[in-house]
Motif scaffolding. Structure first.
Motif, PDB file in Angstrom:
ATOM      1  N   VAL A 270     -22.177 -20.010   7.045  1.00 22.98           N
ATOM      2  CA  VAL A 270     -23.263 -19.024   7.087  1.00 22.98           C
ATOM      3  C   VAL A 270     -22.791 -17.703   6.487  1.00 22.98           C
ATOM      4  O   VAL A 270     -23.517 -17.062   5.713  1.00 22.98           O
ATOM      5  N   LEU A 271     -21.563 -17.300   6.821  1.00 24.87           N
ATOM      6  CA  LEU A 271     -21.034 -16.038   6.279  1.00 24.87           C
ATOM      7  C   LEU A 271     -20.939 -16.089   4.759  1.00 24.87           C
ATOM      8  O   LEU A 271     -21.287 -15.118   4.075  1.00 24.87           O
ATOM      9  N   ALA A 272     -20.481 -17.210   4.211  1.00 30.94           N
ATOM     10  CA  ALA A 272     -20.391 -17.341   2.754  1.00 30.94           C
ATOM     11  C   ALA A 272     -21.770 -17.207   2.116  1.00 30.94           C
ATOM     12  O   ALA A 272     -21.917 -16.582   1.054  1.00 30.94           O
ATOM     13  N   ALA A 273     -22.782 -17.781   2.749  1.00 32.54           N
ATOM     14  CA  ALA A 273     -24.148 -17.675   2.220  1.00 32.54           C
ATOM     15  C   ALA A 273     -24.646 -16.231   2.270  1.00 32.54           C
ATOM     16  O   ALA A 273     -25.328 -15.767   1.346  1.00 32.54           O
ATOM     17  N   VAL A 274     -24.312 -15.513   3.327  1.00 36.38           N
ATOM     18  CA  VAL A 274     -24.706 -14.104   3.443  1.00 36.38           C
ATOM     19  C   VAL A 274     -23.995 -13.275   2.372  1.00 36.38           C
ATOM     20  O   VAL A 274     -24.614 -12.447   1.684  1.00 36.38           O
ATOM     21  N   VAL A 275     -22.690 -13.500   2.213  1.00 37.68           N
ATOM     22  CA  VAL A 275     -21.910 -12.754   1.218  1.00 37.68           C
ATOM     23  C   VAL A 275     -22.442 -13.012  -0.188  1.00 37.68           C
ATOM     24  O   VAL A 275     -22.485 -12.098  -1.030  1.00 37.68           O
ATOM     25  N   ALA A 276     -22.866 -14.238  -0.456  1.00 39.64           N
ATOM     26  CA  ALA A 276     -23.393 -14.575  -1.779  1.00 39.64           C
ATOM     27  C   ALA A 276     -24.636 -13.763  -2.116  1.00 39.64           C
ATOM     28  O   ALA A 276     -24.892 -13.468  -3.293  1.00 39.64           O
ATOM     29  N   ARG A 277     -25.415 -13.379  -1.113  1.00 39.71           N
ATOM     30  CA  ARG A 277     -26.604 -12.558  -1.361  1.00 39.71           C
ATOM     31  C   ARG A 277     -26.269 -11.065  -1.390  1.00 39.71           C
ATOM     32  O   ARG A 277     -26.926 -10.294  -2.083  1.00 39.71           O
ATOM     33  N   ILE A 278     -25.231 -10.654  -0.655  1.00 39.50           N
ATOM     34  CA  ILE A 278     -24.818  -9.252  -0.691  1.00 39.50           C
ATOM     35  C   ILE A 278     -24.195  -8.917  -2.039  1.00 39.50           C
ATOM     36  O   ILE A 278     -24.449  -7.849  -2.618  1.00 39.50           O
ATOM     37  N   LEU A 279     -23.381  -9.847  -2.557  1.00 39.70           N
ATOM     38  CA  LEU A 279     -22.661  -9.637  -3.819  1.00 39.70           C
ATOM     39  C   LEU A 279     -22.949 -10.804  -4.757  1.00 39.70           C
ATOM     40  O   LEU A 279     -22.055 -11.594  -5.076  1.00 39.70           O
ATOM     41  N   GLN A 334     -33.291 -21.257  -0.597  1.00 40.99           N
ATOM     42  CA  GLN A 334     -33.298 -20.603  -1.903  1.00 40.99           C
ATOM     43  C   GLN A 334     -32.908 -19.131  -1.749  1.00 40.99           C
ATOM     44  O   GLN A 334     -33.146 -18.508  -0.709  1.00 40.99           O
ATOM     45  N   GLY A 335     -32.322 -18.570  -2.823  1.00 36.33           N
ATOM     46  CA  GLY A 335     -31.842 -17.208  -2.768  1.00 36.33           C
ATOM     47  C   GLY A 335     -32.903 -16.192  -2.388  1.00 36.33           C
ATOM     48  O   GLY A 335     -32.644 -15.286  -1.585  1.00 36.33           O
ATOM     49  N   ASP A 336     -34.107 -16.327  -2.921  1.00 35.67           N
ATOM     50  CA  ASP A 336     -35.150 -15.343  -2.614  1.00 35.67           C
ATOM     51  C   ASP A 336     -35.581 -15.421  -1.155  1.00 35.67           C
ATOM     52  O   ASP A 336     -35.921 -14.396  -0.544  1.00 35.67           O
ATOM     53  N   VAL A 337     -35.540 -16.619  -0.580  1.00 28.17           N
ATOM     54  CA  VAL A 337     -35.870 -16.778   0.836  1.00 28.17           C
ATOM     55  C   VAL A 337     -34.775 -16.156   1.701  1.00 28.17           C
ATOM     56  O   VAL A 337     -35.060 -15.463   2.696  1.00 28.17           O
ATOM     57  N   ALA A 340     -35.154 -12.402   1.709  1.00 30.08           N
ATOM     58  CA  ALA A 340     -36.230 -11.925   2.587  1.00 30.08           C
ATOM     59  C   ALA A 340     -35.759 -11.882   4.039  1.00 30.08           C
ATOM     60  O   ALA A 340     -36.069 -10.938   4.780  1.00 30.08           O
ATOM     61  N   ILE A 341     -35.014 -12.875   4.451  1.00 35.19           N
ATOM     62  CA  ILE A 341     -34.487 -12.903   5.818  1.00 35.19           C
ATOM     63  C   ILE A 341     -33.515 -11.762   6.037  1.00 35.19           C
ATOM     64  O   ILE A 341     -33.556 -11.060   7.055  1.00 35.19           O
ATOM     65  N   LEU A 342     -32.624 -11.537   5.083  1.00 33.90           N
ATOM     66  CA  LEU A 342     -31.641 -10.466   5.227  1.00 33.90           C
ATOM     67  C   LEU A 342     -32.293  -9.086   5.182  1.00 33.90           C
ATOM     68  O   LEU A 342     -31.840  -8.158   5.859  1.00 33.90           O
ATOM     69  N   ARG A 343     -33.355  -8.942   4.401  1.00 35.86           N
ATOM     70  CA  ARG A 343     -34.086  -7.660   4.397  1.00 35.86           C
ATOM     71  C   ARG A 343     -34.704  -7.405   5.764  1.00 35.86           C
ATOM     72  O   ARG A 343     -34.703  -6.266   6.256  1.00 35.86           O
TER      73      ARG A 343
END
Length: 424
Positions: A270-279, A334-337, A340-343
């Motif tokens: 999960v952390l890797a997926a979060v980091v992938a959207r941050i950077l 998907q990245g855009d989804v 939206a969750i992280l926003r």
């Protein structure tokens, strides 16, 4: 494509006339030779006694020795360890007498080949092996068996962050797989191993194609993590101190198997997926997640936390579990989804379903702010990132007063500087 450069050790091969040199002298000689080659990206391969020197060269590279900063990996082929080489003492005593009678050298060479191969060698390889054995310096042969192989350099070797491939012959006597795992593997953070079937100790002559395949595959695997050539050349220059070079190489190598972990594999995913959207696109997300996890385990963080959150180790695990509980498939969305969750998390609007064992919506907002800040801080601290953005502020000089910068006008680079973007 891989270029191979063969280096003879003093007393052997084309350097047989040089006689015996102790381990330190040989190590100094090899390091100077490698520095003179000016290699910017290379893997060192050590066979048999060469394995001891390959490991010790890698240890010097770890310490920031000039001229060795392009080393990206180590291959040990039936390698002698930094500690005393395991060997039957009766056999050692017999081998020490082999060069006493020059008339029997060819016979002893044949015995050496028979004792160290699975089923002999092809004719041409056998002929060359006999030639190499016979022209060996008697002083070097006896010196290695009686002294060099017995020297203990394990403390100097320590633990090396570079990736290592350990190759053992299935039928090797003293240096088979078990001995390699016991004697050589502990000196490297990251180790892969391979056992060559139908081979004993003379793997390069017995199974050359198989050995070449293993080495090339290893080189391909680690090439993606190598620093760019121009960046390595700047690191190797006299504008960078050994201490700075050492710190940069250690940071580039990252954590190893002994550096600890506090997050589960599910949490790391999960952390890797979060980091992938941050950077997005900045680095390998799983590598950054592993580095963040190691930082949590060792306490090497940014030195502060939100008062409304528990200590970092607990807070990060809770945040990841809260996200996974509310969005069980987050890592596969998907990245855009995901964005939206992280926003929603960042604005405090994330629905945590009021679970008492999870973070609140405000807790998740603070958690995400901390994760984003720490991920960005970590990424910007990496030499690979400096190479990507053309940062060269670490190259302030090594000898005497700091060399600093001479050009101060806009768009006027120093002659030694890295052109922005040229090392991507």
């Amino acid at each position: 494509m891989v270029d191979a450069i063969a280096i003879d050790l003093p007393g052997f091969g084309d350097r047989a006339s040089e006689g015996y040199a102790d381990v330190r002298d040989v190590l100094d000689d090899l390091c100077k030779h490698l520095a003179d080659l000016d290699l910017s990206r290379w893997v060192i391969v050590g066979h048999s006694m060469g394995g001891k020197f390959a490991t010790l060269i890698a240890a010097r590279a770890r310490e920031g020795a000039a001229g060795l900063s392009g080393l990206v990996g180590v291959v040990l082929v039936a390698g002698s360890p930094p500690s005393p080489e395991p060997m039957d003492e009766n056999r050692r005593a017999e081998m020490l007498r082999w060069f006493d009678d020059p008339a029997q050298l060819t016979e002893k060479a044949q015995k050496f080949i028979d004792d160290n191969t699975n089923d002999g060698l092809p004719e041409e390889a056998r002929r060359q092996a006999i030639v190499d054995f016979v022209r060996t310096s008697p002083e070097a042969w006896k010196g290695w068996l009686a002294k060099g192989s017995r020297e203990d350099w394990s403390a100097q070797a320590g633990v090396i962050a570079l990736p290592c491939l350990i190759i053992a012959g299935e039928d090797d006597g003293d240096l088979r797989e078990a001995a390699q795992r016991l004697k050589n593997a502990p000196h490297f953070r990251t180790v892969d191993s391979a056992v060559v079937p139908r081979a004993a100790h003379m793997i390069p002559q017995e199974q050359p194609d198989h050995l070449a395949e293993l080495i090339c595959k290893f080189c391909q695997t680690i090439s993606a993590t190598a620093l760019p050539v121009q960046f390595v050349r700047l690191m190797a220059s006299d504008r960078v101190s050994d201490r700075t070079r050492c710190a940069m190489l250690a940071r580039h190598s990252g954590p190893g198997r002994t550096d600890g972990s506090v997050l589960s594999q599910a949490q790391l995913g999960v952390l890797a997926a979060v980091v992938a959207r941050i950077l997005p696109g900045a680095s390998e997300p799983s590598d950054l997640a592993r580095r963040l996890d190691a930082g949590l385990a060792t306490g090497r963080g940014d030195g502060w936390r939100f008062a409304d959150l528990p200590a970092d180790v607990e807070a990060w695990a809770l945040g990841l579990d809260t996200l996974a509980a509310a969005e069980p498939k987050f890592a596969r969305l998907q990245g855009d989804v995901q964005d939206a969750i992280l926003r929603a998390i960042s604005t405090g609007d994330f629905d945590t379903q009021n679970e008492p064992s999870r973070l609140s919506a405000n807790g998740m907002r603070l958690w995400f702010e901390d994760v984003a800040s720490e991920a960005a801080r970590l990424w910007m601290s990496l030499p690979a990132t400096w190479a990507q953005i053309g940062y060269d502020g670490f190259a302030t000089g090594d000898r005497g007063p700091l060399q600093g910068y001479q050009e101060t006008a806009a768009d006027v680079p120093e002659a030694w500087r890295l052109p922005l973007g040229s090392v991507r």
